[in-house]
Scaffold this motif. Sequence first.
Motif, PDB file in Angstrom:
ATOM      1  N   ALA A   1      11.665  13.060 -18.350  1.00 24.86           N
ATOM      2  CA  ALA A   1      11.632  13.043 -19.819  1.00 24.86           C
ATOM      3  C   ALA A   1      12.260  14.323 -20.357  1.00 24.86           C
ATOM      4  O   ALA A   1      12.095  15.394 -19.779  1.00 24.86           O
ATOM      5  CB  ALA A   1      10.200  12.907 -20.313  1.00 24.86           C
ATOM      6  N   ARG A   2      12.991  14.220 -21.495  1.00 24.12           N
ATOM      7  CA  ARG A   2      13.643  15.420 -22.047  1.00 24.12           C
ATOM      8  C   ARG A   2      12.611  16.448 -22.466  1.00 24.12           C
ATOM      9  O   ARG A   2      12.848  17.647 -22.341  1.00 24.12           O
ATOM     10  CB  ARG A   2      14.516  15.027 -23.236  1.00 24.12           C
ATOM     11  CG  ARG A   2      15.781  14.373 -22.781  1.00 24.12           C
ATOM     12  CD  ARG A   2      16.773  14.320 -23.938  1.00 24.12           C
ATOM     13  NE  ARG A   2      17.518  13.085 -23.810  1.00 24.12           N
ATOM     14  CZ  ARG A   2      17.972  12.362 -24.815  1.00 24.12           C
ATOM     15  NH1 ARG A   2      17.764  12.765 -26.052  1.00 24.12           N
ATOM     16  NH2 ARG A   2      18.625  11.266 -24.592  1.00 24.12           N
TER      17      ARG A   2
ATOM     18  N   LEU B   1       8.198  10.695 -14.427  1.00 26.30           N
ATOM     19  CA  LEU B   1       8.147  11.071 -15.843  1.00 26.30           C
ATOM     20  C   LEU B   1       8.253  12.578 -15.995  1.00 26.30           C
ATOM     21  O   LEU B   1       8.934  13.080 -16.893  1.00 26.30           O
ATOM     22  CB  LEU B   1       6.812  10.639 -16.447  1.00 26.30           C
ATOM     23  CG  LEU B   1       6.750   9.345 -17.218  1.00 26.30           C
ATOM     24  CD1 LEU B   1       5.355   9.199 -17.800  1.00 26.30           C
ATOM     25  CD2 LEU B   1       7.795   9.281 -18.316  1.00 26.30           C
TER      26      LEU B   1
ATOM     27  N   ALA C   1       7.697  12.445 -23.171  1.00 29.39           N
ATOM     28  CA  ALA C   1       6.596  11.826 -22.418  1.00 29.39           C
ATOM     29  C   ALA C   1       5.344  12.631 -22.719  1.00 29.39           C
ATOM     30  O   ALA C   1       5.404  13.865 -22.846  1.00 29.39           O
ATOM     31  CB  ALA C   1       6.885  11.834 -20.924  1.00 29.39           C
TER      32      ALA C   1
ATOM     33  N   VAL D   1       9.591   7.093 -26.527  1.00 27.43           N
ATOM     34  CA  VAL D   1       8.429   7.840 -26.036  1.00 27.43           C
ATOM     35  C   VAL D   1       7.701   7.058 -24.950  1.00 27.43           C
ATOM     36  O   VAL D   1       7.544   5.835 -25.048  1.00 27.43           O
ATOM     37  CB  VAL D   1       7.447   8.108 -27.205  1.00 27.43           C
ATOM     38  CG1 VAL D   1       6.175   8.780 -26.715  1.00 27.43           C
ATOM     39  CG2 VAL D   1       8.114   8.964 -28.281  1.00 27.43           C
ATOM     40  N   ASN D   2       7.264   7.755 -23.917  1.00 28.06           N
ATOM     41  CA  ASN D   2       6.368   7.154 -22.915  1.00 28.06           C
ATOM     42  C   ASN D   2       5.027   7.867 -22.989  1.00 28.06           C
ATOM     43  O   ASN D   2       4.966   9.096 -22.918  1.00 28.06           O
ATOM     44  CB  ASN D   2       6.959   7.297 -21.506  1.00 28.06           C
ATOM     45  CG  ASN D   2       6.102   6.583 -20.457  1.00 28.06           C
ATOM     46  OD1 ASN D   2       4.951   6.940 -20.245  1.00 28.06           O
ATOM     47  ND2 ASN D   2       6.668   5.582 -19.816  1.00 28.06           N
TER      48      ASN D   2
ATOM     49  N   LEU E   1       8.356  17.205 -22.144  1.00 29.46           N
ATOM     50  CA  LEU E   1       7.074  16.774 -21.596  1.00 29.46           C
ATOM     51  C   LEU E   1       5.948  17.480 -22.333  1.00 29.46           C
ATOM     52  O   LEU E   1       5.853  18.713 -22.311  1.00 29.46           O
ATOM     53  CB  LEU E   1       7.014  17.085 -20.098  1.00 29.46           C
ATOM     54  CG  LEU E   1       5.724  16.646 -19.410  1.00 29.46           C
ATOM     55  CD1 LEU E   1       5.519  15.147 -19.519  1.00 29.46           C
ATOM     56  CD2 LEU E   1       5.736  17.044 -17.938  1.00 29.46           C
TER      57      LEU E   1
ATOM     58  N   GLU F   1       6.343   1.934 -18.115  1.00 31.52           N
ATOM     59  CA  GLU F   1       7.022   2.101 -16.823  1.00 31.52           C
ATOM     60  C   GLU F   1       7.271   0.792 -16.087  1.00 31.52           C
ATOM     61  O   GLU F   1       8.212   0.671 -15.311  1.00 31.52           O
ATOM     62  CB  GLU F   1       6.211   3.050 -15.918  1.00 31.52           C
ATOM     63  CG  GLU F   1       4.849   2.477 -15.528  1.00 31.52           C
ATOM     64  CD  GLU F   1       4.027   3.422 -14.660  1.00 31.52           C
ATOM     65  OE1 GLU F   1       4.405   4.581 -14.514  1.00 31.52           O
ATOM     66  OE2 GLU F   1       2.994   2.962 -14.137  1.00 31.52           O
TER      67      GLU F   1
ATOM     68  N   LEU G   1      14.533   9.214 -22.084  1.00 29.43           N
ATOM     69  CA  LEU G   1      13.345   9.252 -22.944  1.00 29.43           C
ATOM     70  C   LEU G   1      13.283  10.603 -23.649  1.00 29.43           C
ATOM     71  O   LEU G   1      13.474  11.645 -23.025  1.00 29.43           O
ATOM     72  CB  LEU G   1      12.072   9.067 -22.112  1.00 29.43           C
ATOM     73  CG  LEU G   1      11.870   7.698 -21.474  1.00 29.43           C
ATOM     74  CD1 LEU G   1      10.628   7.713 -20.581  1.00 29.43           C
ATOM     75  CD2 LEU G   1      11.727   6.613 -22.539  1.00 29.43           C
ATOM     76  N   ASP G   2      12.994  10.574 -24.942  1.00 23.26           N
ATOM     77  CA  ASP G   2      12.908  11.831 -25.691  1.00 23.26           C
ATOM     78  C   ASP G   2      11.649  12.608 -25.330  1.00 23.26           C
ATOM     79  O   ASP G   2      11.691  13.821 -25.168  1.00 23.26           O
ATOM     80  CB  ASP G   2      12.922  11.543 -27.197  1.00 23.26           C
ATOM     81  CG  ASP G   2      14.235  10.928 -27.631  1.00 23.26           C
ATOM     82  OD1 ASP G   2      15.276  11.554 -27.376  1.00 23.26           O
ATOM     83  OD2 ASP G   2      14.229   9.814 -28.184  1.00 23.26           O
TER      84      ASP G   2
ATOM     85  N   MET H   1      13.728   6.733 -17.047  1.00 28.31           N
ATOM     86  CA  MET H   1      12.963   7.991 -16.959  1.00 28.31           C
ATOM     87  C   MET H   1      13.792   9.112 -16.342  1.00 28.31           C
ATOM     88  O   MET H   1      14.033  10.138 -16.968  1.00 28.31           O
ATOM     89  CB  MET H   1      11.736   7.803 -16.055  1.00 28.31           C
ATOM     90  CG  MET H   1      10.622   7.023 -16.674  1.00 28.31           C
ATOM     91  SD  MET H   1       9.223   7.160 -15.531  1.00 28.31           S
ATOM     92  CE  MET H   1       8.220   5.826 -16.139  1.00 28.31           C
TER      93      MET H   1
END
Lengths: 213, 226
Positions: free
Chosen positions: A138-139, A134, A101, A23-24, A141, A48, A98-99, A93
């Motif tokens: 990301a997958r 992002l 964001a 996660v971001n 958002l 990041e 990433l799953d 990213m």
Amino acid sequence: MLRLNPEQMAERVAKDIPDGAYVNLGIGMPTKVANYVSGDKLVIYHSENGILAVGPAPAPGEENPNLINAGKQYVTLLPGGCYFDNAESFAIMRGGHLDIAVLGAFQVSARGDLANWATNNDKYPPAVGGAMDLAVGARKLFVVMKHTDREGEPKILEQCTYPLTGTGVVQRIFTDLAVIDVTPDGLQVVELFGSNTFDEVQALTGARLLPPA
Amino acid sequence: MIDKRVISFKEAVADIPDDAVVMIGGFGSSGIPLKLIEALRQHGATGLTIISNNAGVAEEGIASLLRDGLVRKIVCSFPRSAGSIWFEKRFEEGSVELELVPQGTLSERIRIAGAGIGGFLTPTGYGTKLAEGKETRVIDGKGYVLELPLPADFALIRAESGDPWGNLIYNTAGRNFNPMMASAASITIAEVNSIVAVGDLNPEHIVTPGIFVDRLVAEEMHHAQA
């Protein structure tokens, strides 16, 4: 109407972060989400500037000026964490690794366009940072934001009026009033907080909503 | 014989001319070559183009170059931060030109400049104001923007430790933009905490191969001279 406070909004987003997710969290309010992710889930946070497995803030006196997060706050590294350069960080990213964001926003449109980096005031110098990367990478958002702005104007609109960060990128919107999914059919209300009614939330939204099933 | 050590920060930046394009590593407070920037400020070259993620805060680092009027243009992803007073002042008065670049596009443009690649297609920024005037392409239904390499005349970078061949290791997240910048400039100058003998760095741990580094200055050598 029930309006969640920022801590409650972060807590609501945290419920939708699954165990094992990478996660971001964007700077500002999204960063609070980590405080509410249940301790029985293992979630790995990406920063990041080049960190995986970001840990909590260091004890006073233990700060390392090199070890900061995207919001320039001092952080630590969890066991199993690692560092990498900025180009690799953004490959993570953009490459769809990433799953989830979580970002804040000025506006979101009915088709999931995101506006969160600039207003229309040209005198104010713009800054974009990693938001555009992002948004496209990301997958999933998630956007967390108040339902209306300081003037009470809707932030969910048919079309954004501020400069876009990305087009068709938002999957789920968490506001202080409701949770709304961006779907091919339109904006689907999936949860109304407290006794908030669909009609009350629709009245504060600048785009047509679909009532919960 | 290869020995890239330079005796002082002053000597390391002495040949940077007016109007040079200078990359400066760092992200926020992390991995910034503050001593090299201070030497550049004292050296006084003007009309500089600065490529860096941020534009400095308070009176330190890039902010001091902006304050002293040495900067003509800044290429940056996040120039505005709490305390970025000199950037904001120079921007408002119109004396500094800003090229705003999304962060991942900034690092990749720098990376490809060092890697001999002529451009790349990124989904970042497609359909936004930052892609205006740029070539675009749709591949498998997804939109991309053509971005070009971003090289520099000089790179000022910060690492933890180096050897006389210029091999570098970093401190935690302090590496950020430094490794790509090392590869993308005609002359790369590295500021390090300490210099160790050739062979003392574990080859499995070296992040930046010495081939990318031209000059190496250590804080302690500087203090010894002073």
